[in-house]
Design a protein around this motif. Structure first.
Motif, PDB file in Angstrom:
ATOM      1  N   MET A   1      85.666  57.836  13.268  1.00  0.00           N
ATOM      2  CA  MET A   1      86.213  57.650  14.608  1.00  0.00           C
ATOM      3  C   MET A   1      85.086  57.516  15.634  1.00  0.00           C
ATOM      4  SD  MET A   1      88.551  60.250  16.785  1.00  0.00           S
ATOM      5  CE  MET A   1      87.611  60.798  18.162  1.00  0.00           C
ATOM      6  N   ALA A   2      84.092  58.420  15.531  1.00  0.00           N
ATOM      7  CA  ALA A   2      82.979  58.358  16.477  1.00  0.00           C
ATOM      8  C   ALA A   2      82.229  57.032  16.323  1.00  0.00           C
ATOM      9  CB  ALA A   2      82.032  59.538  16.260  1.00  0.00           C
ATOM     10  N   ALA A   3      82.098  56.569  15.084  1.00  0.00           N
ATOM     11  CA  ALA A   3      81.411  55.297  14.866  1.00  0.00           C
ATOM     12  C   ALA A   3      82.135  54.178  15.603  1.00  0.00           C
ATOM     13  CB  ALA A   3      81.321  54.999  13.372  1.00  0.00           C
ATOM     14  N   ARG A   4      83.462  54.178  15.516  1.00  0.00           N
ATOM     15  CA  ARG A   4      84.228  53.138  16.217  1.00  0.00           C
ATOM     16  C   ARG A   4      84.037  53.260  17.726  1.00  0.00           C
ATOM     17  NH1 ARG A   4      90.248  52.625  14.379  1.00  0.00           N
ATOM     18  NH2 ARG A   4      89.973  50.620  15.400  1.00  0.00           N
ATOM     19  N   LEU A   5      83.997  54.501  18.216  1.00  0.00           N
ATOM     20  CA  LEU A   5      83.841  54.694  19.662  1.00  0.00           C
ATOM     21  C   LEU A   5      82.452  54.287  20.150  1.00  0.00           C
ATOM     22  CD1 LEU A   5      85.738  58.050  20.286  1.00  0.00           C
ATOM     23  CD2 LEU A   5      86.447  55.739  20.897  1.00  0.00           C
ATOM     24  N   MET A   6      81.484  54.200  19.235  1.00  0.00           N
ATOM     25  CA  MET A   6      80.142  53.742  19.629  1.00  0.00           C
ATOM     26  C   MET A   6      80.024  52.224  19.502  1.00  0.00           C
ATOM     27  SD  MET A   6      78.576  56.215  20.780  1.00  0.00           S
ATOM     28  CE  MET A   6      80.088  56.990  21.296  1.00  0.00           C
TER      29      MET A   6
ATOM     30  N   VAL B   1      83.896  48.635  23.641  1.00  0.00           N
ATOM     31  CA  VAL B   1      82.618  49.285  23.961  1.00  0.00           C
ATOM     32  C   VAL B   1      81.658  48.249  24.563  1.00  0.00           C
ATOM     33  CG1 VAL B   1      80.632  50.521  23.012  1.00  0.00           C
ATOM     34  CG2 VAL B   1      82.909  50.979  22.113  1.00  0.00           C
TER      35      VAL B   1
ATOM     36  N   ALA C   1      88.123  47.742  18.953  1.00  0.00           N
ATOM     37  CA  ALA C   1      87.398  48.881  19.526  1.00  0.00           C
ATOM     38  C   ALA C   1      85.945  48.529  19.856  1.00  0.00           C
ATOM     39  CB  ALA C   1      87.449  50.067  18.568  1.00  0.00           C
TER      40      ALA C   1
ATOM     41  N   LEU D   1      91.479  52.621  19.755  1.00  0.00           N
ATOM     42  CA  LEU D   1      91.703  53.274  18.466  1.00  0.00           C
ATOM     43  C   LEU D   1      93.184  53.475  18.188  1.00  0.00           C
ATOM     44  CD1 LEU D   1      88.683  53.558  18.460  1.00  0.00           C
ATOM     45  CD2 LEU D   1      88.923  55.884  17.662  1.00  0.00           C
TER      46      LEU D   1
ATOM     47  N   SER E   1      75.264  64.569  10.127  1.00  0.00           N
ATOM     48  CA  SER E   1      74.192  64.389   9.147  1.00  0.00           C
ATOM     49  C   SER E   1      73.066  63.506   9.683  1.00  0.00           C
ATOM     50  CB  SER E   1      74.760  63.796   7.858  1.00  0.00           C
ATOM     51  OG  SER E   1      75.313  62.525   8.120  1.00  0.00           O
TER      52      SER E   1
ATOM     53  N   ARG F   1      74.668  60.228  24.048  1.00  0.00           N
ATOM     54  CA  ARG F   1      74.977  59.106  23.164  1.00  0.00           C
ATOM     55  C   ARG F   1      75.890  58.099  23.878  1.00  0.00           C
ATOM     56  NH1 ARG F   1      78.495  60.457  17.862  1.00  0.00           N
ATOM     57  NH2 ARG F   1      79.993  60.819  19.529  1.00  0.00           N
TER      58      ARG F   1
ATOM     59  N   PHE G   1      77.433  62.775  15.069  1.00  0.00           N
ATOM     60  CA  PHE G   1      77.208  62.538  13.640  1.00  0.00           C
ATOM     61  C   PHE G   1      76.385  63.699  13.088  1.00  0.00           C
ATOM     62  CE2 PHE G   1      77.382  58.230  15.600  1.00  0.00           C
ATOM     63  CZ  PHE G   1      78.627  57.885  15.101  1.00  0.00           C
TER      64      PHE G   1
ATOM     65  N   PRO H   1      84.239  61.495  22.986  1.00  0.00           N
ATOM     66  CA  PRO H   1      85.525  61.997  22.515  1.00  0.00           C
ATOM     67  C   PRO H   1      85.670  63.509  22.524  1.00  0.00           C
ATOM     68  CG  PRO H   1      84.167  61.345  20.661  1.00  0.00           C
ATOM     69  CD  PRO H   1      83.391  61.012  21.899  1.00  0.00           C
TER      70      PRO H   1
ATOM     71  N   ASP I   1      79.761  59.430   8.137  1.00  0.00           N
ATOM     72  CA  ASP I   1      79.762  60.762   8.726  1.00  0.00           C
ATOM     73  C   ASP I   1      80.997  60.991   9.593  1.00  0.00           C
ATOM     74  OD1 ASP I   1      79.167  62.823  10.801  1.00  0.00           O
ATOM     75  OD2 ASP I   1      77.232  62.906   9.803  1.00  0.00           O
ATOM     76  N   ASN I   2      81.319  60.052  10.437  1.00  0.00           N
ATOM     77  CA  ASN I   2      82.440  60.227  11.359  1.00  0.00           C
ATOM     78  C   ASN I   2      82.952  58.848  11.779  1.00  0.00           C
ATOM     79  OD1 ASN I   2      84.162  60.733  13.548  1.00  0.00           O
ATOM     80  ND2 ASN I   2      83.021  62.575  14.101  1.00  0.00           N
TER      81      ASN I   2
ATOM     82  N   GLN J   1      82.364  65.207  18.320  1.00  0.00           N
ATOM     83  CA  GLN J   1      82.303  64.163  17.297  1.00  0.00           C
ATOM     84  C   GLN J   1      80.935  63.511  17.175  1.00  0.00           C
ATOM     85  OE1 GLN J   1      84.996  63.827  15.521  1.00  0.00           O
ATOM     86  NE2 GLN J   1      86.473  64.816  16.845  1.00  0.00           N
TER      87      GLN J   1
ATOM     88  N   MET K   1      72.644  55.337  17.849  1.00  0.00           N
ATOM     89  CA  MET K   1      73.968  54.772  17.579  1.00  0.00           C
ATOM     90  C   MET K   1      74.738  54.536  18.879  1.00  0.00           C
ATOM     91  SD  MET K   1      74.514  54.035  14.430  1.00  0.00           S
ATOM     92  CE  MET K   1      72.865  53.358  14.511  1.00  0.00           C
TER      93      MET K   1
END
Lengths: 296, 240
Positions: A177-182, B78, B74, B50, B94, B151, B92, B86, A174-175, B90, B103
């Protein structure tokens, strides 16, 4: 229902099962790394030949199924980690060409080491028997292919929608970049998608061999292409869409040939591709996807 | 808590950060303000791993002690407790609201207390509980911002990076989001806030930096910068 129509339906469903299994992996891989993976069909070939090897070694069939799944998964992970991952930042067309190259390499290594001569492939004798269902009958092979496929798809849906890793995989698709940030290690979730998709394709190879009785190193081309079409029909990137697209394609192919006069049977692919064009004209994002999100 | 020293970052052929230094102390809210293209987001993306720094150090008091983040993956960053919410939210799209939040807690090993953390986020943003099953993409812009903050909080940040939380939101919603930032600040969360909305950012910040063309050109307390003539002219739209 006449035996003839029923037989066509079962044929279509079992062919559709094969397409669906290959298409789902194709779709998962596209969904997570936006890569049209033309080497995906060759995993079907790898699965078919691995099966043959295990049969020669006398491994029992249930174990063969597990081993083939694992070999497919390992092959897919290896390709991803060594070839596709280093190209991740590159333009989409670079990755696309790379998948063609991988496909050609696999096919030619197959031709060199296994020879282009088709080999006979047969399931154990009981698989070739027929089961009587009231007034109609179907082969055990076709019924097993359909049943096993549905079971695998059910398992896949549980993994993708009910587990932490599956959710992380969907989040990555889905995203990224956001996945990496999580804190999601995206290379790992991508590897996981390749493992599942490739494992399913290899199992489809096992079924392919049993259904058609002969295998050769170039057999991956047709299922690869058909899986791509199934994905486009269903909507690229969606698991459900790929599955339905696969079944629709399998049924359409068989029914075109089976229910029209024999003179038309040579036009099978013409019908299928005409159907694809019409679907794309009417619903460009696929039949089963509500909207398409453009992503840079 | 965070100490950035002489950080240089290039993107393509352009040097976007030309040696910036800044620090954020524990419990503080720091603001980084600047115009579009000054390098604010580049700074945050580099902190989160990143983007890679060409040179310079980022010292962070993480979960495993004082470490340099510039070489860390990265996901490790975290894990150390530097969490970013961000720009552009950003979320998710879906995934359901619930899954989005889960997440945020992806790296947490304490499954048990995750539930109570989710309840805390629900208390902060009740709408996220009401819409738990809805797909993230169906939320309004303001709700998506709340989801993005929720989140990030579930990752239990020692330092929370907020990139343009007011971007694209209605004034009332901006008000609401800044109230939440105020609440987090009172609870002792250390925050680094990047904003174009300089007035609100300086109002809430203990410490602030002005970033111009990849360099820190001014720094001081939020109050000092808000009173600075140049800042008033350039960023607060007040003629002196």
């Amino acid at each position: 229902m006449s035996q003839y129509v029923f037989q066509q339906l079962i044929n279509g469903l079992s062919l559709g099962s094969l397409y669906a299994l290959v298409a789902i992996g194709f779709s998962m891989i596209y969904g997570i790394v936006r890569l049209i993976n033309f080497a995906h069909g060759d995993l079907v070939m790898i699965g078919a030949f691995s099966t043959l090897g295990f049969v020669a070694m006398g491994v029992p069939w249930p174990l063969i199924l597990v081993f083939v799944l694992m070999i497919g998964a390992l092959a897919g992970m290896t390709i991803e980690a060594t070839i596709f991952r280093p190209m991740r930042g590159a333009q989409q067309v670079t990755g696309f060409i790379a998948t063609l190259a991988v496909s050609i390499v696999i096919q030619n290594v197959g031709l060199m080491t296994l020879s282009g001569q088709p080999r006979n492939f047969s399931f154990p004798a009981f698989m070739r028997q027929r089961v009587q269902l009231g007034s109609v009958s179907a082969s055990v092979t076709d019924l097993s292919i359909i049943g096993l496929t549905l079971l695998l798809i059910a398992l896949l849906l549980v993994v993708v929608y009910r587990t932490r890793l599956g959710t992380a995989m969907r989040a990555t698709a889905d995203n990224l970049m956001a996945a990496r940030l999580m804190g999601i290690a995206v290379n790992r979730t991508i590897l996981f998608a390749f493992a599942i998709g490739s494992g399913l394709a290899a199992v489809a190879g096992l079924m392919w061999g049993g259904k058609f009785g002969q295998i050769d190193p170039l057999l991956g081309f047709a299922p690869g292409l058909k899986a791509f079409i199934a994905c486009v029909i269903g909507g690229v990137g969606s698991i459900g869409g790929a599955m339905l697209g696969g079944y629709l394609l399998g049924l359409a192919e068989v029914l075109f040939v089976g229910l029209l006069p024999p003179a038309f049977s040579g036009y099978r692919d013409v019908f299928v591709f005409t159907m694809l064009i019409i679907i794309l004209l009417l619903k460009p994002s696929g039949l089963f996807v509500r909207h398409v999100e453009e992503r840079a | 808590m965070l100490e950035v020293r002489d950080l240089h970052v290039t993107r393509g052929a352009t040097e976007v950060l030309k040696g910036i230094s800044l620090e954020v102390l524990e419990g503080e809210t720091a603001a980084l303000i600047g115009a579009n293209g000054a390098g604010k987001s580049t700074t945050l993306l580099t902190l989160s791993g990143l983007l890679r720094a060409k040179s310079g150090t980022v010292r962070f008091e993480g979960a495993s002690g004082s470490i340099d983040l510039t070489k860390l993956a990265a996901e490790r960053i975290v894990g150390e407790g530097l969490v970013q919410c961000p720009e552009g939210r950003q979320i998710f799209h879906s995934l359901s609201v619930e899954e989005n939040l889960s997440m945020g807690g992806y790296l947490r090993r304490d499954r048990a207390s995750l539930g109570s953390s989710i309840e805390e986020v629900h208390a902060l943003f009740p709408i996220l509980k009401e819409r738990a099953k809805a797909a993230g993409g169906t939320l309004s812009g303001g709700e998506q911002m709340m989801l993005a903050i929720g989140r990030a909080l579930l990752a239990r940040p020692r330092l929370l990076l907020l990139d343009e939380p007011s971007l694209g939101l209605a004034p009332q919603m901006i008000e609401r989001i800044f109230d939440v930032i105020e609440t987090l600040k009172k609870r002792g969360t250390t925050i680094l806030l990047v904003e174009q909305n300089a007035a609100m950012a300086l109002d809430i910040a203990d410490r602030a930096y002005v970033l111009e063309n990849g360099r820190i050109t001014l720094s001081g307390s939020g109050r000092e910068l808000a009173d600075n003539d140049r800042v008033r002219q350039a960023y607060l739209g007040i003629a002196s």
